[in-house]
Design an enzyme around this catalytic site. Sequence first.
Site, PDB file in Angstrom:
ATOM      1  N   SER A   8       3.464  -2.218  10.216  1.00  0.00           N
ATOM      2  CA  SER A   8       4.916  -2.247  10.415  1.00  0.00           C
ATOM      3  C   SER A   8       5.540  -3.591  10.040  1.00  0.00           C
ATOM      4  CB  SER A   8       5.269  -1.844  11.858  1.00  0.00           C
ATOM      5  OG  SER A   8       4.798  -0.533  12.131  1.00  0.00           O
TER       6      SER A   8
ATOM      7  N   GLU B 223      -5.258  -5.205  10.331  1.00  0.00           N
ATOM      8  CA  GLU B 223      -4.262  -4.172  10.597  1.00  0.00           C
ATOM      9  C   GLU B 223      -4.602  -3.474  11.913  1.00  0.00           C
ATOM     10  OE1 GLU B 223      -2.226  -2.821   6.717  1.00  0.00           O
ATOM     11  OE2 GLU B 223      -4.021  -1.614   6.924  1.00  0.00           O
TER      12      GLU B 223
ATOM     13  N   LYS C 172       0.107   4.231  -0.282  1.00  0.00           N
ATOM     14  CA  LYS C 172      -0.551   5.398   0.327  1.00  0.00           C
ATOM     15  C   LYS C 172      -0.349   6.634  -0.562  1.00  0.00           C
ATOM     16  CE  LYS C 172      -0.251   3.104   4.743  1.00  0.00           C
ATOM     17  NZ  LYS C 172      -0.129   3.171   6.196  1.00  0.00           N
TER      18      LYS C 172
ATOM     19  N   HIS D 171      -9.498   0.892   4.592  1.00  0.00           N
ATOM     20  CA  HIS D 171      -8.254   1.099   5.343  1.00  0.00           C
ATOM     21  C   HIS D 171      -8.530   2.020   6.531  1.00  0.00           C
ATOM     22  CE1 HIS D 171      -4.200   2.328   6.392  1.00  0.00           C
ATOM     23  NE2 HIS D 171      -3.791   1.244   5.775  1.00  0.00           N
TER      24      HIS D 171
ATOM     25  N   ASN E 144       0.873  -1.181   0.000  1.00  0.00           N
ATOM     26  CA  ASN E 144       0.000   0.000   0.000  1.00  0.00           C
ATOM     27  C   ASN E 144       0.906   1.225   0.000  1.00  0.00           C
ATOM     28  OD1 ASN E 144      -1.769   2.072   0.485  1.00  0.00           O
ATOM     29  ND2 ASN E 144      -2.474   1.318   2.479  1.00  0.00           N
TER      30      ASN E 144
ATOM     31  N   GLY F 173       2.400   2.234  10.801  1.00  0.00           N
ATOM     32  CA  GLY F 173       3.322   3.352  10.672  1.00  0.00           C
ATOM     33  C   GLY F 173       3.998   3.750  11.975  1.00  0.00           C
TER      34      GLY F 173
ATOM     35  N   GLU G 235      -6.955   4.411   7.705  1.00  0.00           N
ATOM     36  CA  GLU G 235      -6.764   5.845   7.414  1.00  0.00           C
ATOM     37  C   GLU G 235      -7.989   6.420   6.724  1.00  0.00           C
ATOM     38  OE1 GLU G 235      -3.006   5.343   5.439  1.00  0.00           O
ATOM     39  OE2 GLU G 235      -2.094   4.817   7.364  1.00  0.00           O
TER      40      GLU G 235
HETATM   41  P1  13P Z   1       3.033   0.369   7.671  1.00  0.00           P
HETATM   42  O1  13P Z   1       3.569  -0.928   7.066  1.00  0.00           O
HETATM   43  O2  13P Z   1       3.778   1.576   7.184  1.00  0.00           O
HETATM   44  O3  13P Z   1       2.905   0.276   9.150  1.00  0.00           O
HETATM   45  O4  13P Z   1       1.547   0.534   7.102  1.00  0.00           O
HETATM   46  C1  13P Z   1       0.677  -0.529   7.197  1.00  0.00           C
HETATM   47  C2  13P Z   1      -0.532  -0.221   6.392  1.00  0.00           C
HETATM   48  O5  13P Z   1      -1.306   0.660   6.734  1.00  0.00           O
HETATM   49  C3  13P Z   1      -0.750  -0.982   5.159  1.00  0.00           C
HETATM   50  O6  13P Z   1      -2.030  -0.762   4.653  1.00  0.00           O
END
Ligand code: 13P
Length: 253
Positions: free
Chosen positions: A214, A168, A11, A96, A9, A174, A98
Site C-alpha cells: 500500500s 512486504e 500483477k 512474491h 508490480n 492491497g 501472492e
Molecule cells: P499494493 O501496493 O497494491 O499494496 O501491492 C504491494 C505489492 O504486492 C507489490 O508487490
Amino acid sequence: MRKPIIAGNWKMNLTPAESKTLAAAVVAAAGAHTGDVDVVIGPTMISLSAAAEALAGSGVGLAAQNIHAEAKGAFTGEVGASMIASLGCTHVILGHSERRTYFGETDEGVFRKLRAALAADLTPIVCIGESLGERKAERTLEKVNFQVRAALAGLDPSDVPRVVLAYEPIWAIGTGLTATPEQAEEVHSEIRKTLADMFGDDAAAQVRIQYGGSVKPGNAAELLAQPNIDGALVGGASLKADGFAAIVAAAKG
Ligand code: 13P
C-alpha cells in the site's frame, strides 16, 4: 550511497497494448529521474515485449513477475530467465507473497530462481514478509530472517550487492494498511543485520531493501526517509503513471 529503486508490480493487469501505453506514460512522467533513482516496471509475461518497445533507450528497467528455475526444458507453461532477458528484462520479482500463497512458491524455489536470475544477469527482487498472524504473535523478525537466510544462503558475497530485497508485510498488500515508517524500519534494519552476519558489513551496506504494501504518493516520502528503506515495490499505485512518478520523485528526496 545506495541508489533508491522504485519498482511497479503490475500483477495480472493490462493487455500488451495497454501495457505499452502505460510504459510510455511512465517514461514521460518518471524517465527524467533515472539518473538518481532506479525506476522499474513489472508487466505480465505476455506484455513484456510491448512494454520493452516503449522503454527502449529510456533507462527505465523492465521486470518479469516470475521465472522458472531451469533455463529451458519440459516445463509446460513456464519461462526461463534468459528468455525474459532476451526480451529486454533487467529485473525479476521473485517469491512474491501472492506466488507463495496461491501458487505454492517455496523458499527452496526462491533459492533456485535467485541463482537462475543472477546467471542470466538479471537483478532479482526477492520478496519477504510476515502474515498478520505472525506479526500478532511477534514472530515478524523470525519469519523475515528465515526467508532472507533461505533465499541467500551460500551466495558468493560478490553477488550479494546485485540482489534487491523487498519487505512486504502480507497484511499491508492491497489492503490500504501500511506499516508505519517505524515498523518498516525496524524490519529493514534487522534484515541488514542478518545480511551483515551472513556476508559481512560491506556487502550488507550495499544491498537495497525496498518496502512494499500500500505504498502511495501520500505515504512514500515518510517511508523512504527511513535510513534502511532504499525504495519501494508498488502494486496498485503503479498502475497510474502520475502516481508512480510521484513515488519516484519522493525517492529522490
Ligand atoms: P499494493 O501496493 O497494491 O499494496 O501491492 C504491494 C505489492 O504486492 C507489490 O508487490
